[in-house]
Design a protein around this motif. Sequence first.
Motif, PDB file in Angstrom:
ATOM      1  N   TYR A  27       0.871  -1.256  -0.010  1.00 21.73           N
ATOM      2  CA  TYR A  27       0.018  -0.165   0.061  1.00 21.73           C
ATOM      3  C   TYR A  27       0.817   1.481   0.172  1.00 21.73           C
ATOM      4  CZ  TYR A  27       0.756   0.654   5.073  1.00 21.73           C
ATOM      5  OH  TYR A  27       1.537   1.086   6.111  1.00 21.73           O
ATOM      6  N   GLY A  28       0.218   2.308  -0.029  1.00 21.41           N
ATOM      7  CA  GLY A  28       1.024   3.666  -0.484  1.00 21.41           C
ATOM      8  C   GLY A  28       2.191   3.896   0.516  1.00 21.41           C
TER       9      GLY A  28
ATOM     10  N   TYR B  60       1.092   7.584  -5.218  1.00 23.67           N
ATOM     11  CA  TYR B  60      -0.395   7.160  -5.649  1.00 23.67           C
ATOM     12  C   TYR B  60      -0.855   7.700  -7.031  1.00 23.67           C
ATOM     13  CZ  TYR B  60      -2.056   5.408  -1.462  1.00 23.67           C
ATOM     14  OH  TYR B  60      -2.397   4.431  -0.263  1.00 23.67           O
ATOM     15  N   THR B  61      -0.201   8.889  -7.524  1.00 20.74           N
ATOM     16  CA  THR B  61      -0.757   9.073  -8.888  1.00 20.74           C
ATOM     17  C   THR B  61       0.041   7.984  -9.782  1.00 20.74           C
ATOM     18  OG1 THR B  61       1.243  10.762  -8.987  1.00 20.74           O
ATOM     19  CG2 THR B  61      -0.854  11.615  -8.458  1.00 20.74           C
TER      20      THR B  61
ATOM     21  N   ASP C 119      -2.016   5.182  -9.657  1.00 19.52           N
ATOM     22  CA  ASP C 119      -3.290   5.237 -10.402  1.00 19.52           C
ATOM     23  C   ASP C 119      -3.149   5.060 -11.757  1.00 19.52           C
ATOM     24  OD1 ASP C 119      -6.082   6.198 -10.399  1.00 19.52           O
ATOM     25  OD2 ASP C 119      -5.456   8.183 -10.912  1.00 19.52           O
TER      26      ASP C 119
ATOM     27  N   GLU D 121      -2.838   1.494 -12.699  1.00 22.24           N
ATOM     28  CA  GLU D 121      -4.145   0.781 -12.586  1.00 22.24           C
ATOM     29  C   GLU D 121      -4.888   1.263 -13.936  1.00 22.24           C
ATOM     30  OE1 GLU D 121      -6.234   1.519  -9.016  1.00 22.24           O
ATOM     31  OE2 GLU D 121      -7.209  -0.408  -9.230  1.00 22.24           O
ATOM     32  N   GLN D 122      -4.507   2.377 -14.412  1.00 25.31           N
ATOM     33  CA  GLN D 122      -5.460   2.705 -15.803  1.00 25.31           C
ATOM     34  C   GLN D 122      -4.893   1.900 -16.717  1.00 25.31           C
ATOM     35  OE1 GLN D 122      -6.239   7.013 -16.220  1.00 25.31           O
ATOM     36  NE2 GLN D 122      -6.126   7.193 -14.157  1.00 25.31           N
ATOM     37  N   LYS D 123      -3.514   1.534 -16.989  1.00 29.78           N
ATOM     38  CA  LYS D 123      -2.932   0.943 -17.835  1.00 29.78           C
ATOM     39  C   LYS D 123      -3.179  -0.664 -17.602  1.00 29.78           C
ATOM     40  CE  LYS D 123       1.166   4.066 -18.580  1.00 29.78           C
ATOM     41  NZ  LYS D 123       2.635   4.046 -18.563  1.00 29.78           N
ATOM     42  N   GLN D 124      -3.920  -0.830 -16.665  1.00 30.69           N
ATOM     43  CA  GLN D 124      -4.229  -2.429 -16.182  1.00 30.69           C
ATOM     44  C   GLN D 124      -2.796  -2.949 -15.925  1.00 30.69           C
ATOM     45  OE1 GLN D 124      -6.921  -3.809 -19.030  1.00 30.69           O
ATOM     46  NE2 GLN D 124      -8.494  -2.614 -18.238  1.00 30.69           N
TER      47      GLN D 124
ATOM     48  N   ARG E 160      -3.766  -3.969 -10.117  1.00 31.55           N
ATOM     49  CA  ARG E 160      -5.063  -3.807  -9.436  1.00 31.55           C
ATOM     50  C   ARG E 160      -4.970  -3.475  -8.053  1.00 31.55           C
ATOM     51  NH1 ARG E 160      -5.640  -8.982 -11.802  1.00 31.55           N
ATOM     52  NH2 ARG E 160      -4.929 -10.464 -10.417  1.00 31.55           N
ATOM     53  N   SER E 161      -6.147  -3.013  -7.455  1.00 37.93           N
ATOM     54  CA  SER E 161      -6.043  -2.630  -6.065  1.00 37.93           C
ATOM     55  C   SER E 161      -7.517  -3.378  -5.443  1.00 37.93           C
ATOM     56  CB  SER E 161      -5.935  -1.274  -5.778  1.00 37.93           C
ATOM     57  OG  SER E 161      -7.135  -0.486  -6.284  1.00 37.93           O
ATOM     58  N   GLU E 162      -7.442  -3.615  -4.347  1.00 34.52           N
ATOM     59  CA  GLU E 162      -8.482  -3.645  -3.445  1.00 34.52           C
ATOM     60  C   GLU E 162      -8.320  -3.521  -2.013  1.00 34.52           C
ATOM     61  OE1 GLU E 162      -8.672  -8.037  -2.624  1.00 34.52           O
ATOM     62  OE2 GLU E 162      -6.374  -8.124  -2.963  1.00 34.52           O
TER      63      GLU E 162
ATOM     64  N   ARG F  90      -5.267   0.845   0.769  1.00 32.94           N
ATOM     65  CA  ARG F  90      -5.739   0.240  -0.536  1.00 32.94           C
ATOM     66  C   ARG F  90      -4.424  -0.679  -0.866  1.00 32.94           C
ATOM     67  NH1 ARG F  90      -9.169   0.581  -4.830  1.00 32.94           N
ATOM     68  NH2 ARG F  90     -10.720   1.354  -3.479  1.00 32.94           N
TER      69      ARG F  90
ATOM     70  N   PHE G  42      -2.121  -3.051  -3.319  1.00 33.56           N
ATOM     71  CA  PHE G  42      -2.211  -3.222  -4.882  1.00 33.56           C
ATOM     72  C   PHE G  42      -1.312  -4.503  -5.159  1.00 33.56           C
ATOM     73  CE2 PHE G  42      -2.612   1.148  -4.050  1.00 33.56           C
ATOM     74  CZ  PHE G  42      -3.415   1.883  -5.319  1.00 33.56           C
TER      75      PHE G  42
END
Lengths: 166, 109
Positions: free
Chosen positions: B26-27, B48-49, B52, B55-58, B61-63, B77, B79
């Motif tokens: 996590y962060g 985090y940026t 993020d 994650e957008q590029k896959q 993933r996070s939960e 969160r 990752f």
Amino acid sequence: MSAVERVLQSLVTSAALREAMLGDLAEHAAAHGAPALWREVGRSLPSLLRARLLEADMLATISLALITVAPLLVMELLCAYTLSLVPLKASAARPVWFMLTVPLLPAMLATVAARARAGAPALWMGALFPAALLASSALPWPIAYRAWAVFIITFAGRRRPRRISA
Amino acid sequence: MSRGEFLGDFEQLILLAVLRLDREAYGLGIQQELSARAGREASIGAIYTTLDRLEQKQLVRSELGESTAERGGRAKRIFTVTPAGKAALRQSIGATRAMADGLKGLGLA
């Protein structure tokens, strides 16, 4: 709502990421104290601002900025040309330039309204706005116009829908 | 990730940290790992940026993880690196190795 939460709410549009960051910052503050928390927030600002800027729809944002600023720049050039025909002292022209900055007021209000419509709190924008207005009256006119343009380009624009996992 | 699109230096470090930390990625954990292993003092915001973006590029993933009192009741969160993320990492590290391979004077050999 704490000051840190307000800062992050303005800069991080994903609620999930914001919550995770706030949790991490709280954990960091618990381990190192409040000054460390603010140091961490300060260090994070450039990255968060950059991400926020990239997240906005840049084409729409730049178009909005050009639509707002271009007519004013044309007016500025016309006035400069007209004034150059009249033998005035430099100090006499200054109030004219101040008057010219006033039309930018609705443009800025429109920008803030656009931001508010997108769902972000416009509180700190509201504080920045009069500060920028005051600054523009104190600065030489070309700088004032460019400052407005940069301001609009940076903060206006629609948001892209976000995909959040989990 | 398309062929020829490589990870940035910081993205690569973040992915490696996530892999190393496994279920503790996590962060804040990633920040400490980067500092301890790579000597990179990154801000929480930068981490985090980047996560993020990955994650957008896959590529990750996070939960939601556990929430504790010291976190103000907010959940972590967590990752994890996706198979696409591992492939991108292999490609990126492979390219760096290939470029460095056989070079004298770098002190790598």
